[in-house]
Structures are given as structure tokens and as C-alpha cells.
Design an enzyme around this catalytic site. Structure first.
Site, mmCIF file in Angstrom:
data_model
loop_
_atom_site.group_PDB
_atom_site.id
_atom_site.type_symbol
_atom_site.label_atom_id
_atom_site.label_comp_id
_atom_site.label_asym_id
_atom_site.label_seq_id
_atom_site.Cartn_x
_atom_site.Cartn_y
_atom_site.Cartn_z
ATOM 1 N N HIS A 1 -9.703 4.884 1.712
ATOM 2 C CA HIS A 1 -8.396 5.199 1.117
ATOM 3 C C HIS A 1 -8.031 6.673 1.156
ATOM 4 O O HIS A 1 -6.890 7.024 0.827
ATOM 5 C CB HIS A 1 -8.338 4.656 -0.317
ATOM 6 C CG HIS A 1 -8.299 3.158 -0.327
ATOM 7 N ND1 HIS A 1 -9.439 2.401 -0.177
ATOM 8 C CD2 HIS A 1 -7.267 2.287 -0.403
ATOM 9 C CE1 HIS A 1 -9.107 1.116 -0.183
ATOM 10 N NE2 HIS A 1 -7.810 1.020 -0.321
ATOM 11 N N ASP B 1 3.121 -0.398 11.747
ATOM 12 C CA ASP B 1 3.117 -1.729 12.362
ATOM 13 C C ASP B 1 4.398 -2.514 12.092
ATOM 14 O O ASP B 1 4.391 -3.742 12.152
ATOM 15 C CB ASP B 1 1.905 -2.527 11.864
ATOM 16 C CG ASP B 1 1.919 -2.714 10.359
ATOM 17 O OD1 ASP B 1 2.759 -2.092 9.671
ATOM 18 O OD2 ASP B 1 1.090 -3.489 9.848
ATOM 19 N N ASP C 1 5.141 -4.513 6.204
ATOM 20 C CA ASP C 1 5.741 -5.777 6.655
ATOM 21 C C ASP C 1 5.710 -6.876 5.591
ATOM 22 O O ASP C 1 6.670 -7.647 5.465
ATOM 23 C CB ASP C 1 5.141 -6.248 7.982
ATOM 24 C CG ASP C 1 3.631 -6.356 7.939
ATOM 25 O OD1 ASP C 1 3.028 -5.952 6.929
ATOM 26 O OD2 ASP C 1 3.048 -6.863 8.917
ATOM 27 N N GLY D 1 0.840 -1.208 0.000
ATOM 28 C CA GLY D 1 0.000 0.000 0.000
ATOM 29 C C GLY D 1 0.866 1.246 0.000
ATOM 30 O O GLY D 1 1.850 1.320 0.725
ATOM 31 N N ASP E 1 0.200 2.166 8.414
ATOM 32 C CA ASP E 1 -0.258 1.387 9.577
ATOM 33 C C ASP E 1 0.642 1.508 10.811
ATOM 34 O O ASP E 1 0.215 1.182 11.917
ATOM 35 C CB ASP E 1 -0.373 -0.099 9.212
ATOM 36 C CG ASP E 1 -1.342 -0.343 8.065
ATOM 37 O OD1 ASP E 1 -2.178 0.544 7.797
ATOM 38 O OD2 ASP E 1 -1.261 -1.411 7.427
ATOM 39 N N ARG F 1 -5.177 -2.262 9.097
ATOM 40 C CA ARG F 1 -5.127 -3.735 8.980
ATOM 41 C C ARG F 1 -5.211 -4.365 10.368
ATOM 42 O O ARG F 1 -6.201 -4.140 11.055
ATOM 43 C CB ARG F 1 -3.848 -4.157 8.258
ATOM 44 C CG ARG F 1 -3.996 -5.490 7.550
ATOM 45 C CD ARG F 1 -2.725 -5.896 6.879
ATOM 46 N NE ARG F 1 -2.437 -5.121 5.695
ATOM 47 C CZ ARG F 1 -2.897 -5.401 4.485
ATOM 48 N NH1 ARG F 1 -3.654 -6.431 4.290
ATOM 49 N NH2 ARG F 1 -2.582 -4.640 3.452
ATOM 50 N N ARG G 1 0.798 -5.180 -5.053
ATOM 51 C CA ARG G 1 0.932 -6.371 -4.202
ATOM 52 C C ARG G 1 1.011 -7.554 -5.165
ATOM 53 O O ARG G 1 0.102 -7.760 -5.959
ATOM 54 C CB ARG G 1 -0.269 -6.492 -3.267
ATOM 55 C CG ARG G 1 -0.301 -5.401 -2.207
ATOM 56 C CD ARG G 1 -1.291 -5.716 -1.113
ATOM 57 N NE ARG G 1 -1.140 -4.796 -0.004
ATOM 58 C CZ ARG G 1 -1.864 -3.695 0.162
ATOM 59 N NH1 ARG G 1 -2.813 -3.396 -0.688
ATOM 60 N NH2 ARG G 1 -1.651 -2.902 1.190
ATOM 61 N N THR H 1 4.459 2.494 5.315
ATOM 62 C CA THR H 1 3.052 2.103 5.444
ATOM 63 C C THR H 1 2.366 3.063 6.410
ATOM 64 O O THR H 1 2.988 3.500 7.386
ATOM 65 C CB THR H 1 2.893 0.659 5.974
ATOM 66 O OG1 THR H 1 1.544 0.457 6.389
ATOM 67 C CG2 THR H 1 3.807 0.359 7.155
ATOM 68 N N GLY I 1 -9.804 13.311 20.684
ATOM 69 C CA GLY I 1 -10.687 13.352 21.858
ATOM 70 C C GLY I 1 -11.878 12.405 21.759
ATOM 71 O O GLY I 1 -12.952 12.687 22.291
HETATM 72 O O1 F6P Z 1 -1.354 -1.536 4.754
HETATM 73 C C1 F6P Z 1 -1.916 -0.321 4.370
HETATM 74 C C2 F6P Z 1 -3.407 -0.450 4.185
HETATM 75 O O2 F6P Z 1 -3.912 0.822 3.823
HETATM 76 C C3 F6P Z 1 -4.156 -1.020 5.387
HETATM 77 O O3 F6P Z 1 -4.382 -0.063 6.384
HETATM 78 C C4 F6P Z 1 -5.418 -1.519 4.730
HETATM 79 O O4 F6P Z 1 -5.977 -2.584 5.463
HETATM 80 C C5 F6P Z 1 -4.928 -2.007 3.402
HETATM 81 O O5 F6P Z 1 -3.702 -1.347 3.147
HETATM 82 C C6 F6P Z 1 -5.867 -1.748 2.256
HETATM 83 O O6 F6P Z 1 -5.320 -2.342 1.133
HETATM 84 P P1 F6P Z 1 -5.761 -2.114 -0.381
HETATM 85 O O7 F6P Z 1 -4.780 -1.186 -0.980
HETATM 86 O O8 F6P Z 1 -5.651 -3.463 -0.985
HETATM 87 O O9 F6P Z 1 -7.144 -1.579 -0.366
#
Ligand code: F6P
Length: 320
Positions: free
Chosen positions: A251, A131, A104, A12, A129, A173, A73, A127, A187
Site C-alpha cells: 500500500h 485500468d 472501474d 481504493g 491501476d 489488480r 468498498r 485509481t 530499467g
Molecule cells: O485498485 C487499487 C488497488 O490498490 C489495487 O492495485 C489492489 O489490488 C487493491 O486496490 C488493493 O485493495 P485493498 O485496498 O482492499 O487492499
């Protein structure tokens, strides 16, 4: 000392990936090293969509979200045959080392390539996220969190006007980081993350009490990994009878011009990645710990799960 390296973005997209790739390219050129860009992540590596870069190729991109290199991906990359082909495409061009900017999953793919072929790999955590294990920070998380805050501010206005409960679902995610930091700084009354159990029935009882005491509105931020925003809103509406709406940000969280933090940190990480690769280092990810750039073992990074900061979890409970 390597003389020819390549850079790619994968998974992503995230705001600041451009700044990171720009820093890799310009640092390599500054060091007199040939640098290649790979289009569309592992897809492009498999298809040989690889081109030599000059300084001007990374002009006018530091302020842009997305990634000028493109990203993807790739299922093919998950096979050893795929990775063998990718390696061949690098070797055929004389490329001796690769910088992968991604989350990751992308870093895991890079780790496998390095294990199977021995080619030097340096990863950067890209990313929204946040993470990636071993780093407090991933490229793009700050911009995404700010985008969510902007949404929360707007949702507060309309929630207050209608005395509504609003459930905002964020991305992330399996990680609750985005929801947690956005919920704290926005808040929110309740923040639901996958890392912490929650009792929706008890939350509903709490909400009813709060309304009885005069509360005008309630904001719930839910990480996508902790539940579906619409389903949670439906449950709350049914249990409490309160006027409830769900809002799924989607998105929008991934786009937009990167914040100062994302631009500066991505630039620092990109520079370090290029210097490390050129000097022959491999199997590391650069990240941030307590405000400083650190290197993390790539294998450790992809084989451990990052935890949420317990201090954040604590203040989210205290301050609601
Ligand atoms: O990993 C980044 C992310 O935006 C996540 O937060 C989300 O779950 C996922 O990618 C969405 O992926 P896609 O680009 O396949 O919609």
C-alpha cells in the site's frame, strides 16, 4: 441545468483524488451551484453521511494523498435495495446529480444507479491501476508509478551490492500497467504482467547465462495479477541457484503527495465533471486521450477491458 450536485470518492484511494474533488467543489461554487460531499464512498451515501460544502472545506488538500472525503468498498451498494436507499438519500436533500471518483468497480456501481433511477451521473477515473477503459490515464497512476521507481532505484543499489536477483511485486489488480511503466522506466530486466504470457523456466535459463557473462544483478518487476512475488522469487532461487529476494511494495504505492501531473490532470477532470453535471449531462466518464480531456460513455467504460499499450510491451522486450 442542475442546482445541487454531490461528489464522492470510492474504492481504493489514489493520490490526486483530493485535487479532483476540490475542483468539483470549487467549480460548482463558482457556477453558483450547491455542492455536497459524501463521506466514505457508497457507505456514506447509504448512511446519509452527506454534508454541504464550502470553498474552505477543500482548502489545504491539493498536496495530500488519500482522500479527505474518505472512501470504502461497499457490499450493500451491490444490491438494488442498497442503491434505492442511496438514491433516496440524495433526493431527500435535493441533490440532482452525482460525481463519483473511483476505479472501474466504483464506476460500475454508479452506472447501475443511473440506469435504475435516472439520476445524472458523471464519473472520474480515480485509481492507481490505470485500468479504466477509454482513458489513457487515471488519477493517481503517475504518483504510484513514481513511488515504484523510487523503490526500484533503491532495490538496484542493494541488488548490485549482493549480486542478487530481486523480484519486486507491484499492485495493479488485473492490470499490468503499473508494473510495465515502472519496469520500463526503472530499467528492469524482466517485467511480468497478466496481459502477456511468460515462461519462467526460460527466464531462469536466461538469467543463468547473463550471470555467466558477468551480470551483477537482475531486477524482475511482477504485477500482482501476474503472480506472487515471493513464489516467483522462490522458483527462481530453486531453478538457478542465484541469491534471490522478493520485495512486495504493497500500500505504499497508494499513498504520498500527488505529482504535478496527477494534480493538474485531476483538477482539469474535476472542473469538466462539475460543468458537465451542472449542464445536465449524464452517464459519462471524463478521462484523457493523447493529452486532452475526453468524455467516455459510462456504460462502455465499465463494460470493456482496457488493453496495455502494445508499444510499451514492445519496448519492454527490446530494451531489457
Ligand atoms: O485498485 C487499487 C488497488 O490498490 C489495487 O492495485 C489492489 O489490488 C487493491 O486496490 C488493493 O485493495 P485493498 O485496498 O482492499 O487492499
Amino acid at each position: 441545468m442542475l442546482n445541487s450536485i454531490a461528489v464522492m470518492t470510492s474504492g481504493g484511494d489514489s493520490p490526486g483524488m483530493n485535487a479532483a474533488a476540490r475542483a468539483v467543489v470549487r467549480t460548482a461554487l463558482y457556477e453558483g451551484v450547491t455542492v455536497w460531499g459524501i463521506h466514505d464512498g457508497y457507505h456514506g451515501l447509504l448512511d446519509g453521511d452527506i454534508y454541504k460544502m464550502e470553498s474552505k472545506d477543500v482548502g489545504d488538500i491539493i498536496q495530500r494523498g488519500g482522500t479527505f472525503l474518505g472512501t470504502a468498498r461497499s457490499k450493500r451498494w451491490r444490491t438494488p435495495e442498497g442503491r434505492k436507499l442511496g438514491y433516496k438519500n440524495l433526493v431527500d436533500r435535493g441533490i440532482e446529480g452525482l460525481c463519483v471518483i473511483g476505479g472501474d468497480g466504483s464506476l460500475r456501481g454508479a452506472s447501475l444507479l443511473s440506469q435504475e433511477t435516472g439520476i445524472p451521473i458523471v464519473g472520474l477515473p480515480g485509481t492507481i491501476d490505470n485500468d479504466v477503459w477509454g482513458s489513457d490515464y487515471t488519477i493517481g497512476c503517475d504518483t504510484a508509478a513514481n513511488t515504484i521507481i523510487d523503490a526500484i532505484n533503491k532495490l538496484r543499489d542493494t541488488a548490485s551490492a549482493h549480486r542478487r536477483v530481486i523480484v519486486l511485486e507491484t499492485m495493479g489488480r488485473n492490470s499490468g500497467w503499473l508494473a510495465l511503466v515502472a519496469g520500463i522506466s526503472g530499467g528492469a530486466e524482466y517485467i511480468l504482467v497478466p496481459e502477456e504470457e511468460y515462461d519462467l523456466h526460460a527466464i531462469c535459463e536466461d538469467m543463468q547465462e547473463a550471470y555467466k557473462k558477468g551480470k551483477r544483478y537482475i531486477l524482475v518487476v511482477v504485477a500482482e495479477g501476474a503472480g506472487n512475488g515471493q513464489e516467483i522469487a522462490d522458483y527462481i532461487a530453486k531453478e538457478t541457484g542465484l541469491d534471490t529476494r522478493a520485495s512486495v511494495l504493497g500500500h505504499i504505492q497508494r499513498g504520498g503527495s500527488p505529482t504535478v501531473i496527477d494534480r493538474v490532470r485531476a483538477s482539469q477532470l474535476g472542473e469538466q465533471a462539475a460543468l458537465a453535471l451542472i449542464s445536465g449531462l449524464s452517464n459519462i466518464v471524463f478521462g484523457f486521450k493523447e493529452g486532452h480531456v475526453v468524455s467516455i460513455d459510462l456504460h462502455d467504460s465499465v463494460n470493456n477491458k482496457k488493453q496495455l499499450d502494445p508499444d510499451y510491451i514492445h519496448i519492454a522486450k527490446v530494451l531489457f
